[in-house]
Design an enzyme around this catalytic site. Sequence first.
Site, PDB file in Angstrom:
ATOM      1  N   HIS A 141       0.955  -1.334  -0.049  1.00  0.00           N
ATOM      2  CA  HIS A 141       0.187   0.059   0.010  1.00  0.00           C
ATOM      3  C   HIS A 141       0.838   1.240  -0.067  1.00  0.00           C
ATOM      4  O   HIS A 141       0.326   2.167   0.168  1.00  0.00           O
ATOM      5  CB  HIS A 141      -1.086   0.061   1.413  1.00  0.00           C
ATOM      6  CG  HIS A 141      -1.992  -0.921   1.106  1.00  0.00           C
ATOM      7  ND1 HIS A 141      -2.974  -1.549   2.013  1.00  0.00           N
ATOM      8  CD2 HIS A 141      -2.480  -1.805   0.035  1.00  0.00           C
ATOM      9  CE1 HIS A 141      -3.769  -2.248   1.594  1.00  0.00           C
ATOM     10  NE2 HIS A 141      -3.689  -2.396   0.384  1.00  0.00           N
ATOM     11  N   CYS A 149       5.459   8.619  -9.200  1.00  0.00           N
ATOM     12  CA  CYS A 149       4.765   9.304 -10.299  1.00  0.00           C
ATOM     13  C   CYS A 149       3.839   8.115 -10.720  1.00  0.00           C
ATOM     14  O   CYS A 149       4.200   6.899 -10.903  1.00  0.00           O
ATOM     15  CB  CYS A 149       5.973   9.111 -11.329  1.00  0.00           C
ATOM     16  SG  CYS A 149       5.282   9.579 -13.176  1.00  0.00           S
ATOM     17  N   CYS A 152       5.107   6.746 -14.535  1.00  0.00           N
ATOM     18  CA  CYS A 152       6.153   5.740 -14.899  1.00  0.00           C
ATOM     19  C   CYS A 152       6.516   4.912 -13.642  1.00  0.00           C
ATOM     20  O   CYS A 152       7.019   4.123 -13.451  1.00  0.00           O
ATOM     21  CB  CYS A 152       7.286   6.331 -15.236  1.00  0.00           C
ATOM     22  SG  CYS A 152       8.054   7.546 -14.221  1.00  0.00           S
ATOM     23  N   CYS A 173       9.444  11.408 -16.570  1.00  0.00           N
ATOM     24  CA  CYS A 173       8.751  11.280 -17.609  1.00  0.00           C
ATOM     25  C   CYS A 173       7.651  12.460 -17.606  1.00  0.00           C
ATOM     26  O   CYS A 173       6.777  12.546 -18.337  1.00  0.00           O
ATOM     27  CB  CYS A 173       7.815  10.000 -17.503  1.00  0.00           C
ATOM     28  SG  CYS A 173       6.558  10.126 -16.279  1.00  0.00           S
ATOM     29  N   THR A 211      -3.645  -8.367  10.672  1.00  0.00           N
ATOM     30  CA  THR A 211      -4.513  -7.824   9.408  1.00  0.00           C
ATOM     31  C   THR A 211      -6.020  -8.373   9.589  1.00  0.00           C
ATOM     32  O   THR A 211      -6.024  -9.582  10.234  1.00  0.00           O
ATOM     33  CB  THR A 211      -4.080  -8.328   8.354  1.00  0.00           C
ATOM     34  OG1 THR A 211      -4.762  -7.617   7.020  1.00  0.00           O
ATOM     35  CG2 THR A 211      -3.851  -9.617   7.915  1.00  0.00           C
TER      36      THR A 211
HETATM   37  N1  APR Z   1      -1.232  -7.106  17.333  1.00  0.00           N
HETATM   38  C1  APR Z   1      -1.805  -7.693  16.560  1.00  0.00           C
HETATM   39  N2  APR Z   1      -2.863  -7.513  15.711  1.00  0.00           N
HETATM   40  C2  APR Z   1      -3.488  -6.529  16.282  1.00  0.00           C
HETATM   41  C3  APR Z   1      -3.134  -5.533  17.428  1.00  0.00           C
HETATM   42  C4  APR Z   1      -1.768  -5.940  17.833  1.00  0.00           C
HETATM   43  N3  APR Z   1      -1.321  -5.234  19.014  1.00  0.00           N
HETATM   44  N4  APR Z   1      -4.140  -4.590  17.549  1.00  0.00           N
HETATM   45  C5  APR Z   1      -5.083  -5.008  16.900  1.00  0.00           C
HETATM   46  N5  APR Z   1      -4.863  -5.927  15.976  1.00  0.00           N
HETATM   47  C6  APR Z   1      -5.504  -6.412  14.737  1.00  0.00           C
HETATM   48  C7  APR Z   1      -6.953  -6.264  14.986  1.00  0.00           C
HETATM   49  O1  APR Z   1      -7.645  -7.153  15.611  1.00  0.00           O
HETATM   50  C8  APR Z   1      -7.237  -6.350  13.433  1.00  0.00           C
HETATM   51  O2  APR Z   1      -7.897  -7.462  13.099  1.00  0.00           O
HETATM   52  O3  APR Z   1      -5.112  -5.977  13.519  1.00  0.00           O
HETATM   53  C9  APR Z   1      -6.209  -5.929  12.812  1.00  0.00           C
HETATM   54  C10 APR Z   1      -6.135  -4.593  12.089  1.00  0.00           C
HETATM   55  O4  APR Z   1      -7.140  -4.482  10.862  1.00  0.00           O
HETATM   56  P1  APR Z   1      -7.330  -3.336  10.107  1.00  0.00           P
HETATM   57  O5  APR Z   1      -7.477  -2.037  11.100  1.00  0.00           O
HETATM   58  O6  APR Z   1      -8.392  -3.592   9.012  1.00  0.00           O
HETATM   59  O7  APR Z   1      -5.937  -3.197   9.382  1.00  0.00           O
HETATM   60  P2  APR Z   1      -5.627  -3.882   7.947  1.00  0.00           P
HETATM   61  O8  APR Z   1      -6.021  -5.290   7.771  1.00  0.00           O
HETATM   62  O9  APR Z   1      -4.218  -3.659   7.485  1.00  0.00           O
HETATM   63  O10 APR Z   1      -6.366  -3.172   6.810  1.00  0.00           O
HETATM   64  C11 APR Z   1      -5.927  -3.225   5.490  1.00  0.00           C
HETATM   65  O11 APR Z   1      -7.231  -1.261   5.198  1.00  0.00           O
HETATM   66  O12 APR Z   1      -7.955   1.035   5.480  1.00  0.00           O
HETATM   67  C12 APR Z   1      -7.110   0.216   4.539  1.00  0.00           C
HETATM   68  O13 APR Z   1      -5.283   0.679   3.554  1.00  0.00           O
HETATM   69  C13 APR Z   1      -5.970   0.502   4.915  1.00  0.00           C
HETATM   70  O14 APR Z   1      -3.825  -1.240   4.759  1.00  0.00           O
HETATM   71  C14 APR Z   1      -4.993  -0.740   5.235  1.00  0.00           C
HETATM   72  C15 APR Z   1      -5.992  -1.991   4.815  1.00  0.00           C
END
Ligand code: APR
Length: 267
Positions: A141, A149, A152, A173, A211
């Site tokens: 991301h 850019c 390019c 470019c 995530t």
């Molecule tokens: N350690 C590990 N995981 C954690 C912690 C921690 N200390 N604290 C929170 N979490 C978990 C939460 O339970 C959740 O599942 O991290 C996750 C964060 O999820 P999101 O906020 O949805 O983040 P992400 O999955 O990276 O979102 C993806 O969404 O808004 C866009 O571009 C943004 O890159 C991001 C993308």
Amino acid sequence: MTNIQASGSPNSELNNGIEQIAEIVRESSYVVGMTGAGMSVESGIPPFRGVDGLWTKYGAPKMDGYSQFKKDPTGWWNRRTNEKIDDHIIELRDALATAEPHAGHYALAELEKIGSIRSLVTQNIDALDEKAGLENLIEIHGNRTKLRCIECGDRESLGDFVPLFAPDPCKKCDGLVKFDTVMFGEPIPSDVMASARAEIDKADCVLAIGTSATVRPASGLLWIAEASGATIIEINPTETKLTSICKVSLRSTAGEALPMLLQSLSA
Ligand code: APR
């Protein structure tokens, strides 16, 4: 699938979970890490979803940021003064400005050094993985400290300067330049998407940390890995969409679990 409800060390559930993950990593030949915003929560950066999430607090932003930017790039840049930037951007920007890598980032960098993980695909733009020493790093991301850019793909570091007004056109470019951070509605740059996919295609194990696995195409790579037979492991305090396909889903945090995993794999 082992769903280990283990948080708050030291406890046997957590230790068992770490040992199960370590065993899988030892038996794997190409482990790829995939991190999300939860990876940087212990560095003081709020996540987007779930508890304390920016979208939870302020509501999800409009999904047309990129088309708005392309419609009027000069106007977009000129609005980069506090008065006209959304609260969630100000809260995120203030947190990013002072954030430093935590023990989990450094543990990931060490796991790469000892060969336990071969690369890291991060959805985070905070540049903390790079600062902690990760080398084979794919910032799917983008990176908040760079400009890119859109014609390019040439990137350059911002250094300490954060532009409030439109930067010059691309030196290579003459194309339109924006922050490297991928906006909502913006396609992921083809170079990083290709690199991330290449890593996932080589992986026989993916370690998903912090995530919610909700935002495609980045999160889709996890299901692609699973479909081609890779073992999926999750470290997250809460269950996610990914939990059901994980061999181990450890209820812990990045800052707690990753140093313990490093200790186990370095022994
Ligand atoms: N350690 C590990 N995981 C954690 C912690 C921690 N200390 N604290 C929170 N979490 C978990 C939460 O339970 C959740 O599942 O991290 C996750 C964060 O999820 P999101 O906020 O949805 O983040 P992400 O999955 O990276 O979102 C993806 O969404 O808004 C866009 O571009 C943004 O890159 C991001 C993308």
